[in-house]
Design a protein around this motif. Structure first.
Motif, short mmCIF file in Angstrom:
data_model
loop_
_atom_site.label_atom_id
_atom_site.label_comp_id
_atom_site.label_asym_id
_atom_site.label_seq_id
_atom_site.Cartn_x
_atom_site.Cartn_y
_atom_site.Cartn_z
N TYR A 1 -3.80 -0.73 -1.19
CA TYR A 1 -2.68 -1.66 -0.99
C TYR A 1 -1.37 -0.92 -1.23
N THR A 2 -1.33 -0.14 -2.30
CA THR A 2 -0.15 0.66 -2.59
C THR A 2 0.20 1.56 -1.41
N GLN B 1 -0.38 -3.63 5.33
CA GLN B 1 -1.30 -4.33 4.42
C GLN B 1 -2.40 -5.04 5.16
N GLY B 2 -2.14 -5.45 6.37
CA GLY B 2 -3.13 -6.20 7.15
C GLY B 2 -4.42 -5.44 7.36
N ALA B 3 -4.37 -4.11 7.28
CA ALA B 3 -5.58 -3.31 7.51
C ALA B 3 -6.46 -3.21 6.27
N GLY C 1 -2.15 -11.50 -3.25
CA GLY C 1 -1.60 -12.60 -2.48
C GLY C 1 -2.11 -12.70 -1.05
N PHE C 2 -3.32 -12.25 -0.77
CA PHE C 2 -3.90 -12.44 0.57
C PHE C 2 -4.44 -13.86 0.71
N ASN C 3 -4.51 -14.35 1.93
CA ASN C 3 -5.16 -15.62 2.18
C ASN C 3 -6.66 -15.39 2.27
N ALA C 4 -7.44 -16.17 1.53
CA ALA C 4 -8.88 -15.92 1.42
C ALA C 4 -9.57 -15.95 2.78
N GLU C 5 -9.26 -16.96 3.55
CA GLU C 5 -9.92 -17.13 4.84
C GLU C 5 -9.59 -15.96 5.77
N GLN C 6 -8.30 -15.63 5.80
CA GLN C 6 -7.82 -14.51 6.62
C GLN C 6 -8.53 -13.21 6.23
#
Ligand SMILES: Nc1ncnc2c1ncn2[C@@H]1O[C@H](COP(=O)(O)OP(=O)(O)O)[C@@H](O)[C@H]1O
Ligand SMILES: [Mg+2]
Lengths: 271, 251
Positions: free
Chosen positions: A87-88, A96-98, A191-196
């Motif tokens: 993440y860093t 971050q999406g990856a 802070g990611f969305n779980a479903e995503q």
């Protein structure tokens, strides 16, 4: 003059040092060759009658089931740390999406099998080597043969078979737990969305990513159990010899795991 | 019954046996004497096929084991028993499982059938049935020797090898173990080779005595011969003298 002598000395020390490494490497190769013959004999004996089912079941429990906690724990933490660290890295160029894809690929293709195999060699390789080496130096192995029992069939085959069958299963569980660890930290801390996150995790994952990892695990499992049996069977000189056999089993199987990992990764993933 | 000719064994590039000749008759009790480290245990293990030999022949009933088929060889080897120096009991198994081991794993007998036989074998060496489910670690050395003996006898061997059966035991326990050996071997007409340093044992069980020195048998004789021998090597050994021909070339 003095300077030259100094230089000679350094040169000699270097050569000695290299010779030391070389000798170590040669003896490693030698023990690889001998243990391959050992494996051949074990498989040959193991596949012929009589089969010792009770022994095999016992080793499946000892080697497989009881390794679950240690391998499970290490893989959860591996997933957690992997998610945090990448993440860093990713946030420095807004990628971050990856993260979910990276975590699941790293865990299934590489970290799951290798870290589980290293824990396995510490736990299982050491146990096997110490047990068999003790039996060897107290003449229990000799006694087995005089009681009309094949040592390969009774002692070594159940352990090697258990290594072959259980490490892939353990690695599969480790994969799931590793991904779960990454998921936990991503959702509850980053802070990611779980479903995503879950969607992203399976989106780019292929069957081969997981199955090739499990194939690697099967090789690692056999190697670790084999090193334990082989080093134990060749132990000598009492308690010190048991210690040496145990150390060699762990060191050699760890090195072999890393080397095989490189070899199998080249063969499987980079055709 | 057992015939060994010109046996050579090298271990770790060290010549341990260099030309051993040995015979064992049906029901005979042969003693091997010799200093520590001369290869007495190696000799027994070579006969059992646990260590490789360089050259020489080992034959049983006239059949050379090198020329025998694997089945023949296994058949012969299955009728050789050994009581190891440290007893070598399997420490993860109970006493009766130890005694029944050869029946269950070697002869594939179901455990329910093997257990009564194991208990009977334990009684023959004067071990209580109640001890059957103890673990070997909780036993004294003498008791472990008895279990080891029962474990060997249950397979009805034709010859048994004893490696220092009384070393490390007190005199009374030694006496008991010696009696058990005599009873087992003489009673059942089993041939035996015993390694020992214990001259009491020698007097109790020997029919014939050999002395092993520097990889060869240098003296053979009967009990009477042992007491009257003038052989300088034997005299040094029997009189326990620190200096003499046995220790001459030692560093
Ligand atoms: N398995 C083995 N591998 C290598 N050397 C051995 C082995 N067993 C015994 N030796 C060596 O053979 C020699 C004789 O040992 P041994 O037969 O045990 O003596 P002893 O007459 O006291 O029973 C010793 O020098 C020992 O180091
Ligand atoms: Mg010995």
């Amino acid at each position: 003059m003095l300077h030259l002598k100094e230089k000679e000395k350094t040169k000699k020390a270097c050569v000695n040092f290299l010779a030391y490494i070389g000798r170590g490497f040669l003896s490693f190769l030698q023990s690889c060759g001998k243990s391959a013959l050992f494996l051949k004999k074990t498989v040959f004996c193991g596949l012929t009658r009589p089969y010792y089912g009770k022994q095999i079941r016992k080793q499946l429990m000892e080697i497989g089931f009881y390794s679950l906690p240690v391998i499970g724990l290490t893989s959860i933490f591996t997933g957690i740390v992997l998610a945090l660290q990448s993440y860093t890295g990713f946030s420095r160029f807004s990628a971050q999406g990856a993260l979910p894809t990276l975590v699941v690929l790293c865990v299934t293709r590489e970290l799951g099998p290798v870290i589980a195999a290293l824990m396995f060699s510490g736990r299982v390789g050491a146990t096997i080597a110490a047990e068999i080496a003790t039996m060897k130096v107290t003449e229990q192995i000799d006694a087995l043969s005089t009681l009309s029992t094949c040592v390969y069939r009774y002692l070594y085959w159940p352990r090697i078979l258990a290594g072959l069958l259980t490490l892939p299963l353990l690695v599969f569980i480790a994969d799931v737990l590793g991904v779960f660890g990454g998921f936990l930290i991503a959702v509850y801390q980053l802070g990611f969305n779980a479903e995503q996150y879950l969607k992203r995790t399976v989106e780019f994952l292929t069957f081969e990513d997981v199955s090739f990892g499990l194939i690697k695990a099967a090789f690692f499992g056999v190697t670790t159990a084999l090193m334990g049996c082989y080093q134990g069977a060749n132990a000598k000189d009492g308690a010190a010899g048991v210690g040496r056999a145990t150390m060699n089993a762990v060191v050699y199987s760890s090195i072999a795991v890393m080397f095989l990992d490189y070899l199998l990764t080249t063969i499987l993933f980079h055709k | 019954m057992l015939k060994i000719r010109d046996l050579h064994v090298t271990l770790n590039e060290k010549r341990v046996l260099s030309g051993v000749d040995l015979d064992l008759q049906e029901g005979e009790s042969l003693i091997i004497l010799g200093c520590s480290g001369t290869g007495k245990s190696v000799l027994l293990k070579t006969i059992l096929g646990l260590l490789p030999k360089d050259s020489g022949t080992i034959s049983v009933d006239g059949v050379d084991l090198d020329k025998a088929t694997p089945e023949e060889e296994t058949k012969v080897r299955h009728r050789m028993g050994m009581l190891f120096q440290g007893s070598a009991l399997f420490d993860s198994l109970t006493l009766w499982e130890n005694v029944a081991f050869g029946l269950i794993y070697g002869r594939k007998m179901p455990p329910e059938e093997a257990k009564p036989l194991a208990l009977a074998a334990m009684e023959k060496v004067e071990l209580d049935r109640k001890m059957a489910s103890l673990m070997p670690a909780s036993l004294s050395g003498g008791m472990q020797k008895r279990v080891g003996l029962a474990r060997t006898l249950i397979l009805e061997p034709r010859m048994i090898f004893f490696d220092e059966p009384t070393t490390g035991l007190d005199p009374i326990t030694s006496g008991i173990v010696n009696d058990l050996i005599v009873q087992a071997v003489k009673g059942l007409n089993i041939g035996s080779i015993t390694i020992t340093h214990d001259l009491n044992s020698v007097h109790k069980i020997a029919d014939r005595i050999c002395f092993l020195f520097e990889g060869k048998i240098i003296w053979t004789g009967s009990l009477k011969g042992l007491d009257t021998t003038e052989n300088p090597y034997m005299r040094q050994f029997l009189d326990a003298k620190p200096s003499g021909p046995l220790t001459e070339n030692r560093p």
